[in-house]
Motif scaffolding. Sequence first.
Motif, PDB file in Angstrom:
ATOM      1  N   VAL A   1       0.886  -0.966   0.035  1.00  0.00           N
ATOM      2  CA  VAL A   1       0.032   0.044   0.161  1.00  0.00           C
ATOM      3  C   VAL A   1       0.751   1.262   0.248  1.00  0.00           C
ATOM      4  CG1 VAL A   1      -1.789   1.319   1.317  1.00  0.00           C
ATOM      5  CG2 VAL A   1      -1.882  -1.240   1.103  1.00  0.00           C
ATOM      6  N   VAL A   2       0.644   2.276  -0.825  1.00  0.00           N
ATOM      7  CA  VAL A   2       1.287   3.595  -0.879  1.00  0.00           C
ATOM      8  C   VAL A   2       0.038   4.401  -0.399  1.00  0.00           C
ATOM      9  CG1 VAL A   2       2.274   5.056  -2.256  1.00  0.00           C
ATOM     10  CG2 VAL A   2       2.722   2.896  -2.616  1.00  0.00           C
ATOM     11  N   VAL A   3       0.499   5.409   0.724  1.00  0.00           N
ATOM     12  CA  VAL A   3      -0.235   6.461   1.138  1.00  0.00           C
ATOM     13  C   VAL A   3       0.245   7.761   0.562  1.00  0.00           C
ATOM     14  CG1 VAL A   3      -1.174   7.354   3.382  1.00  0.00           C
ATOM     15  CG2 VAL A   3      -0.659   4.961   2.891  1.00  0.00           C
ATOM     16  N   LEU A   4      -0.527   8.482  -0.256  1.00  0.00           N
ATOM     17  CA  LEU A   4      -0.073   9.734  -0.452  1.00  0.00           C
ATOM     18  C   LEU A   4      -1.383  10.857  -0.447  1.00  0.00           C
ATOM     19  CD1 LEU A   4       1.756   8.928  -3.996  1.00  0.00           C
ATOM     20  CD2 LEU A   4       2.650   9.759  -1.853  1.00  0.00           C
ATOM     21  N   PRO A   5      -1.005  12.118  -0.277  1.00  0.00           N
ATOM     22  CA  PRO A   5      -2.305  12.789  -0.243  1.00  0.00           C
ATOM     23  C   PRO A   5      -2.907  13.138  -1.596  1.00  0.00           C
ATOM     24  CG  PRO A   5      -0.037  14.035  -0.005  1.00  0.00           C
ATOM     25  CD  PRO A   5       0.061  12.577   0.051  1.00  0.00           C
ATOM     26  N   THR A   6      -4.159  13.635  -1.335  1.00  0.00           N
ATOM     27  CA  THR A   6      -5.022  13.878  -2.520  1.00  0.00           C
ATOM     28  C   THR A   6      -3.940  14.892  -3.207  1.00  0.00           C
ATOM     29  OG1 THR A   6      -7.037  13.405  -1.134  1.00  0.00           O
ATOM     30  CG2 THR A   6      -7.384  14.814  -3.312  1.00  0.00           C
ATOM     31  N   ALA A   7      -4.233  14.827  -4.605  1.00  0.00           N
ATOM     32  CA  ALA A   7      -3.572  15.463  -5.547  1.00  0.00           C
ATOM     33  C   ALA A   7      -2.078  15.243  -5.709  1.00  0.00           C
ATOM     34  CB  ALA A   7      -3.670  17.027  -5.246  1.00  0.00           C
ATOM     35  N   ALA A   8      -1.604  14.267  -5.211  1.00  0.00           N
ATOM     36  CA  ALA A   8      -0.304  13.833  -5.132  1.00  0.00           C
ATOM     37  C   ALA A   8       0.229  13.037  -6.332  1.00  0.00           C
ATOM     38  CB  ALA A   8       0.353  13.179  -3.977  1.00  0.00           C
ATOM     39  N   GLY A   9      -0.730  12.665  -7.225  1.00  0.00           N
ATOM     40  CA  GLY A   9      -0.509  12.127  -8.359  1.00  0.00           C
ATOM     41  C   GLY A   9      -0.560  10.471  -8.405  1.00  0.00           C
ATOM     42  N   LYS A  10      -1.195   9.962  -7.657  1.00  0.00           N
ATOM     43  CA  LYS A  10      -1.740   8.451  -7.538  1.00  0.00           C
ATOM     44  C   LYS A  10      -1.881   7.884  -8.703  1.00  0.00           C
ATOM     45  CE  LYS A  10      -4.494   8.832  -3.925  1.00  0.00           C
ATOM     46  NZ  LYS A  10      -4.243  10.126  -3.515  1.00  0.00           N
ATOM     47  N   THR A  11      -2.668   8.488  -9.644  1.00  0.00           N
ATOM     48  CA  THR A  11      -2.856   7.766 -11.077  1.00  0.00           C
ATOM     49  C   THR A  11      -1.742   7.707 -11.792  1.00  0.00           C
ATOM     50  OG1 THR A  11      -5.295   8.870 -10.670  1.00  0.00           O
ATOM     51  CG2 THR A  11      -4.458   8.036 -13.056  1.00  0.00           C
ATOM     52  N   TYR A  12      -0.918   8.653 -11.720  1.00  0.00           N
ATOM     53  CA  TYR A  12       0.401   8.535 -12.553  1.00  0.00           C
ATOM     54  C   TYR A  12       1.310   7.390 -11.874  1.00  0.00           C
ATOM     55  CZ  TYR A  12       4.163   9.480 -15.951  1.00  0.00           C
ATOM     56  OH  TYR A  12       5.133   9.609 -16.551  1.00  0.00           O
ATOM     57  N   LEU A  13       1.323   7.254 -10.602  1.00  0.00           N
ATOM     58  CA  LEU A  13       2.094   6.411  -9.915  1.00  0.00           C
ATOM     59  C   LEU A  13       1.620   5.101 -10.500  1.00  0.00           C
ATOM     60  CD1 LEU A  13       3.934   5.350  -7.889  1.00  0.00           C
ATOM     61  CD2 LEU A  13       2.332   5.392  -6.137  1.00  0.00           C
ATOM     62  N   ALA A  14       0.245   4.793 -10.688  1.00  0.00           N
ATOM     63  CA  ALA A  14      -0.313   3.442 -10.916  1.00  0.00           C
ATOM     64  C   ALA A  14       0.045   3.201 -12.386  1.00  0.00           C
ATOM     65  CB  ALA A  14      -1.849   3.523 -10.936  1.00  0.00           C
ATOM     66  N   GLN A  15       0.038   4.270 -13.069  1.00  0.00           N
ATOM     67  CA  GLN A  15       0.409   4.079 -14.577  1.00  0.00           C
ATOM     68  C   GLN A  15       2.005   3.743 -14.539  1.00  0.00           C
ATOM     69  OE1 GLN A  15      -0.015   7.618 -17.290  1.00  0.00           O
ATOM     70  NE2 GLN A  15       1.968   6.877 -18.503  1.00  0.00           N
ATOM     71  N   MET A  16       2.937   4.241 -13.629  1.00  0.00           N
ATOM     72  CA  MET A  16       4.205   3.802 -13.739  1.00  0.00           C
ATOM     73  C   MET A  16       4.315   2.399 -13.296  1.00  0.00           C
ATOM     74  SD  MET A  16       5.463   7.307 -11.910  1.00  0.00           S
ATOM     75  CE  MET A  16       7.206   6.773 -11.476  1.00  0.00           C
ATOM     76  N   ALA A  17       3.142   2.001 -12.266  1.00  0.00           N
ATOM     77  CA  ALA A  17       3.688   0.542 -11.782  1.00  0.00           C
ATOM     78  C   ALA A  17       3.224  -0.471 -12.820  1.00  0.00           C
ATOM     79  CB  ALA A  17       2.623   0.502 -10.542  1.00  0.00           C
ATOM     80  N   MET A  18       2.166   0.148 -13.798  1.00  0.00           N
ATOM     81  CA  MET A  18       1.674  -0.928 -14.813  1.00  0.00           C
ATOM     82  C   MET A  18       2.710  -1.012 -15.793  1.00  0.00           C
ATOM     83  SD  MET A  18      -2.338   0.447 -15.229  1.00  0.00           S
ATOM     84  CE  MET A  18      -2.654  -0.404 -16.761  1.00  0.00           C
ATOM     85  N   GLN A  19       3.528   0.336 -16.091  1.00  0.00           N
ATOM     86  CA  GLN A  19       4.727   0.173 -17.232  1.00  0.00           C
ATOM     87  C   GLN A  19       5.774  -0.875 -16.695  1.00  0.00           C
ATOM     88  OE1 GLN A  19       4.125   4.514 -17.878  1.00  0.00           O
ATOM     89  NE2 GLN A  19       5.652   3.777 -19.416  1.00  0.00           N
TER      90      GLN A  19
END
Length: 478
Positions: free
Chosen positions: A73-91
């Motif tokens: 689990v990665v805990v980041l505040p709202t607006a910290a770019g969790k969606t792009y982090l997920a994209q990086m994990a997928m790549q």
Amino acid sequence: MDFATWDDRVEKFRIPAIQYRALVESLQAENTIFNDDAKAFYQVDLVASLEMEPYQHQSEALAAWKLAGRQGVVVLPTAAGKTYLAQMAMQATPRTTLIVVPTLDLMHQWYAHLKAAFPDADVGLLGGGSRDKSSILVATYDSAAIHAETIGSMYALIIFDECHHLPTDFNRVIAEYAIAPYRLGLSATPERTDGKHADLNILIGKEVYRKRAEDLAGKALAEHEIVQIKVKLSQHERERYNKLMQIRNDFLRESKISLGSIQGWQHFVMASARSQAGRKAMLAHREAKEIALGTDGKIRILTDLLAEHYPDRILIFTADNNTVYKISNEFLIPAITHQTPVKERHEILTKFKEGEFKSLVASHVLNEGVDVPAARIAIILSGTGSVREYTQRLGRVLRKGQEANKQAILYEVVTEDTSEEGTSARRRNEPQRTQRTQSKEGEKKGDLKVVYGTGQKKTPRAAEQLGLWNDSGDTPNF
């Protein structure tokens, strides 16, 4: 193996799907030759057309997740770019992927992002009338739970957005019935009041990385300050409030009920249904709460703040729809509640983003699962004691957008010497102040103003201490 049980009906061992990875790794460690007919997942070709330079915390979070075996689990505040982090994990893990989200709004937002990021990939939806069978699937928690048995073998990577929704009796089967060897949980506030967030360690993996809004201020997020303004009840409101609280407290004392916990509140609710005195106490509690939340002093403060910060974009949050509509009518401000039609909500948010609407008022509907355009000012006129709600509301003003030196402000308007002070302390995860605190700013038009800075001591995680990362040859095993 501890997780293998013998089934006399088929004369075979049975192993829970969630233990698939542990089983395969055990067999591989013993150099055991085996046929794997369980997995239906496979490698996919993910060529990203939407790439940007990641922030340091995104690179650190990805490295920490990979170091933990691509589970956690990665805990980041709202607006910290969790969606792009997920994209990086997928790549970094190019396998069939399931993304689970709590709302239809979020499902469509994820779908739009993934189609833009991977235009050649097969991206589909599960939920809201869609039942696609695709290599990358975005699903709501409800739909994923309903179809957990049929999709459990199809995906190697599962990304749980807002993963605090997972550890419920209904949703947890998504993780339990899946053989996915790679799992990523994302949340700004994974903690749950029922304590079930501890189950995330089993369902997804342990927490591998955490950053707070204070840690990212001035970097990925805007610099910000949190200003608490305390207002006083009028003499009439104070007299009525004290009388109502006396009625409630007398009943609680006689019934030996303490409201310091969820169980205490549940006992109060049950007791209020058993007697006339209990019902009277509950009605008194509700009216006292309405006085504290909706005092005229808050409207006066709102008037000042709207004038002070015009023409900045301002988000106003309340705890109830009645106050939303009252503010909307008095100030001619667009309102969004659960009753607002989808098309109307989209139109309001679009005009707010474009700057045609300078202010917007809402209750709980914008807390989660709605893509709210960046604003600079947020005003909490009332809310719950939820840390999650508070974090999400703060996150609405933390996006930097195109502003290089954005300074965001969150105003929290609290009624002094009422139960609302305790609610405020709980949502900020601080002990309730017992004495009135005088700020260096002094009083503002007769109301106490307390400023909380952003320079609190940081709490680093071990994963953040790793320094430089070496990703050479770092590929998944499954």
